[in-house]
Design an enzyme around this catalytic site. Sequence first.
Site, PDB file in Angstrom:
ATOM      1  N   GLY A  17       4.630  15.286  -0.919  1.00 30.61           N
ATOM      2  CA  GLY A  17       4.253  16.408  -1.794  1.00 30.61           C
ATOM      3  C   GLY A  17       2.829  16.244  -2.303  1.00 30.61           C
ATOM      4  N   ARG A  68      -0.413  19.574  -3.369  1.00 27.67           N
ATOM      5  CA  ARG A  68      -0.822  20.277  -4.591  1.00 27.67           C
ATOM      6  C   ARG A  68      -0.249  19.545  -5.813  1.00 27.67           C
ATOM      7  NH1 ARG A  68       3.403  24.189  -2.801  1.00 27.67           N
ATOM      8  NH2 ARG A  68       5.142  23.919  -4.254  1.00 27.67           N
ATOM      9  N   ASP A 123       8.397  16.999   6.242  1.00 32.63           N
ATOM     10  CA  ASP A 123       9.432  17.707   5.485  1.00 32.63           C
ATOM     11  C   ASP A 123      10.481  16.654   5.134  1.00 32.63           C
ATOM     12  OD1 ASP A 123      11.514  19.158   4.487  1.00 32.63           O
ATOM     13  OD2 ASP A 123      11.617  20.582   6.150  1.00 32.63           O
ATOM     14  N   VAL A 124      10.539  16.265   3.857  1.00 31.17           N
ATOM     15  CA  VAL A 124      11.454  15.175   3.487  1.00 31.17           C
ATOM     16  C   VAL A 124      12.920  15.560   3.674  1.00 31.17           C
ATOM     17  CG1 VAL A 124       9.836  14.109   1.850  1.00 31.17           C
ATOM     18  CG2 VAL A 124      11.548  15.740   0.996  1.00 31.17           C
ATOM     19  N   SER A 134      12.232  12.927 -13.753  1.00 32.19           N
ATOM     20  CA  SER A 134      11.974  13.870 -14.845  1.00 32.19           C
ATOM     21  C   SER A 134      12.794  13.451 -16.060  1.00 32.19           C
ATOM     22  CB  SER A 134      12.415  15.272 -14.407  1.00 32.19           C
ATOM     23  OG  SER A 134      12.535  16.119 -15.524  1.00 32.19           O
ATOM     24  N   TYR A 177      18.857  20.533 -10.511  1.00 36.26           N
ATOM     25  CA  TYR A 177      17.639  19.726 -10.676  1.00 36.26           C
ATOM     26  C   TYR A 177      17.943  18.476 -11.494  1.00 36.26           C
ATOM     27  CZ  TYR A 177      12.782  18.556 -11.850  1.00 36.26           C
ATOM     28  OH  TYR A 177      11.572  17.906 -11.996  1.00 36.26           O
ATOM     29  N   LYS A 179      17.760  14.485 -10.231  1.00 34.98           N
ATOM     30  CA  LYS A 179      16.870  13.468 -10.802  1.00 34.98           C
ATOM     31  C   LYS A 179      17.678  12.307 -11.407  1.00 34.98           C
ATOM     32  CE  LYS A 179      12.818  15.399  -9.887  1.00 34.98           C
ATOM     33  NZ  LYS A 179      11.890  14.808  -8.894  1.00 34.98           N
TER      34      LYS A 179
HETATM   35  N1  LIG Z   1       5.521  19.834 -13.259  1.00 33.69           N
HETATM   36  C1  LIG Z   1       6.351  19.300 -14.136  1.00 33.69           C
HETATM   37  O1  LIG Z   1       6.390  19.701 -15.326  1.00 33.69           O
HETATM   38  C2  LIG Z   1       7.258  18.173 -13.732  1.00 33.69           C
HETATM   39  C3  LIG Z   1       8.036  17.560 -14.737  1.00 33.69           C
HETATM   40  C4  LIG Z   1       8.862  16.493 -14.402  1.00 33.69           C
HETATM   41  C5  LIG Z   1       8.921  16.065 -13.084  1.00 33.69           C
HETATM   42  N2  LIG Z   1       8.178  16.680 -12.133  1.00 33.69           N
HETATM   43  C6  LIG Z   1       8.297  16.189 -10.749  1.00 33.69           C
HETATM   44  O2  LIG Z   1       7.021  15.909 -10.223  1.00 33.69           O
HETATM   45  C7  LIG Z   1       7.022  16.099  -8.785  1.00 33.69           C
HETATM   46  C8  LIG Z   1       5.850  16.984  -8.402  1.00 33.69           C
HETATM   47  O3  LIG Z   1       5.991  18.225  -9.061  1.00 33.69           O
HETATM   48  P1  LIG Z   1       4.816  19.304  -9.190  1.00 33.69           P
HETATM   49  O4  LIG Z   1       4.896  19.828 -10.563  1.00 33.69           O
HETATM   50  O5  LIG Z   1       3.548  18.765  -8.672  1.00 33.69           O
HETATM   51  O6  LIG Z   1       5.403  20.426  -8.208  1.00 33.69           O
HETATM   52  P2  LIG Z   1       4.690  21.475  -7.239  1.00 33.69           P
HETATM   53  O7  LIG Z   1       3.355  21.840  -7.755  1.00 33.69           O
HETATM   54  O8  LIG Z   1       5.699  22.521  -6.983  1.00 33.69           O
HETATM   55  O9  LIG Z   1       4.464  20.610  -5.893  1.00 33.69           O
HETATM   56  C9  LIG Z   1       5.561  20.158  -5.177  1.00 33.69           C
HETATM   57  C10 LIG Z   1       5.062  19.424  -3.945  1.00 33.69           C
HETATM   58  O10 LIG Z   1       6.198  19.009  -3.179  1.00 33.69           O
HETATM   59  C11 LIG Z   1       6.019  19.417  -1.836  1.00 33.69           C
HETATM   60  N3  LIG Z   1       7.330  19.611  -1.219  1.00 33.69           N
HETATM   61  C12 LIG Z   1       8.352  20.414  -1.641  1.00 33.69           C
HETATM   62  N4  LIG Z   1       9.383  20.329  -0.797  1.00 33.69           N
HETATM   63  C13 LIG Z   1       9.024  19.428   0.161  1.00 33.69           C
HETATM   64  C14 LIG Z   1       9.659  18.918   1.312  1.00 33.69           C
HETATM   65  N5  LIG Z   1      10.888  19.321   1.695  1.00 33.69           N
HETATM   66  N6  LIG Z   1       9.006  18.003   2.068  1.00 33.69           N
HETATM   67  C15 LIG Z   1       7.765  17.592   1.733  1.00 33.69           C
HETATM   68  N7  LIG Z   1       7.091  18.056   0.655  1.00 33.69           N
HETATM   69  C16 LIG Z   1       7.732  18.975  -0.099  1.00 33.69           C
HETATM   70  C17 LIG Z   1       5.153  20.678  -1.909  1.00 33.69           C
HETATM   71  O11 LIG Z   1       4.395  20.881  -0.724  1.00 33.69           O
HETATM   72  P3  LIG Z   1       4.872  21.793   0.524  1.00 33.69           P
HETATM   73  O12 LIG Z   1       5.506  23.020  -0.073  1.00 33.69           O
HETATM   74  O13 LIG Z   1       3.636  22.032   1.307  1.00 33.69           O
HETATM   75  O14 LIG Z   1       5.826  20.937   1.272  1.00 33.69           O
HETATM   76  C18 LIG Z   1       4.205  20.293  -3.034  1.00 33.69           C
HETATM   77  O15 LIG Z   1       3.136  19.508  -2.540  1.00 33.69           O
HETATM   78  C19 LIG Z   1       8.399  16.679  -8.457  1.00 33.69           C
HETATM   79  O16 LIG Z   1       9.256  15.663  -7.990  1.00 33.69           O
HETATM   80  C20 LIG Z   1       8.894  17.202  -9.804  1.00 33.69           C
HETATM   81  O17 LIG Z   1      10.305  17.246  -9.871  1.00 33.69           O
HETATM   82  C21 LIG Z   1       7.349  17.720 -12.414  1.00 33.69           C
END
Ligand SMILES: NC(=O)c1ccc[n+]([C@@H]2O[C@H](COP(=O)([O-])OP(=O)(O)OC[C@H]3O[C@@H](n4cnc5c(N)ncnc54)[C@H](OP(=O)(O)O)[C@@H]3O)[C@@H](O)[C@H]2O)c1
Length: 233
Positions: free
Chosen positions: A11, A14, A58-59, A139, A155, A159
């Site tokens: 991931g 972005r 793709d995980v 999370s 979700y 987690k």
């Molecule tokens: N943002 C928050 O507030 C928050 C809070 C707690 C935890 N988190 C955790 O932090 C992590 C990153 O979140 P984020 O906020 O950066 O989310 P995001 O902006 O939606 O980015 C998610 C990333 O995961 C990739 N992804 C999704 N499905 C995938 C798959 N099947 N295989 C490979 N890559 C995949 C997406 O790229 P592609 O679509 O190109 O594959 C993207 O790069 C996540 O695990 C999320 O649960 C986020």
Amino acid sequence: MTKIRVALVTGGSRGLGAEISRQLVQEGLRVLVAARNVDRADEVSRSLGAQAVPLSLDVASPDSVTAAVEYAITRMGRIDVLINNAGVALDGAQRAIGVDYRLLDTTLLTNLIGPWRMADAVVPHMVRNGYGRIVNVTSNLGSLAGMTQGQEPAYRVSKAALNALTRILAADLVGTGVLVNAASPGWIRTAMGGAKARRSVEQGADTPVWLATLSEGNETTGGLFYDREPLPW
Ligand SMILES: NC(=O)c1ccc[n+]([C@@H]2O[C@H](COP(=O)([O-])OP(=O)(O)OC[C@H]3O[C@@H](n4cnc5c(N)ncnc54)[C@H](OP(=O)(O)O)[C@@H]3O)[C@@H](O)[C@H]2O)c1
């Protein structure tokens, strides 16, 4: 000669993953920026310079995980760090009763089974090298300590299960040189977190990067951390 460590960030195209990749390059690592959208991963890699390489991954697909890890090891010669950051949050306002099972499947496949398969693919290689750092991006919503009724059941369960996997893997790997920890980034301004989130990607990436670069001989494993401090499970 000091080894240049190699990290694979899932991931990385972005949000938090792109910033983790940036900070790891800044720390002197070579980074595989992995995502389904390889064009976006390529853009991120180019912005980081020669130490970053895009990787199609793709995980949720076993074949993709195998191919990506094989390619990564062939191309870079090693994987020292795995950041299981890829994740989805799809179930919004749903409740446990009446949940949409398609969303539940996709969530568990991406947030739990994906990181599990990634670890399965890289750990034998890390154990052979006697060194590895695995960071599972979790999370606060997955902490059993604060688990009450409410939204996003898929979700939160994904987690919580990822946290359990962190502890199991860490215990299995004691003494191998492979450390496994979970990092909770807090509520971060990304596509997932939204514009109103209180914290920046820089703040959210700091703890995963700290855990990914724990020095040789450090024995921190099986922990959950927020802003570099332990957090209750
Ligand atoms: N943002 C928050 O507030 C928050 C809070 C707690 C935890 N988190 C955790 O932090 C992590 C990153 O979140 P984020 O906020 O950066 O989310 P995001 O902006 O939606 O980015 C998610 C990333 O995961 C990739 N992804 C999704 N499905 C995938 C798959 N099947 N295989 C490979 N890559 C995949 C997406 O790229 P592609 O679509 O190109 O594959 C993207 O790069 C996540 O695990 C999320 O649960 C986020």
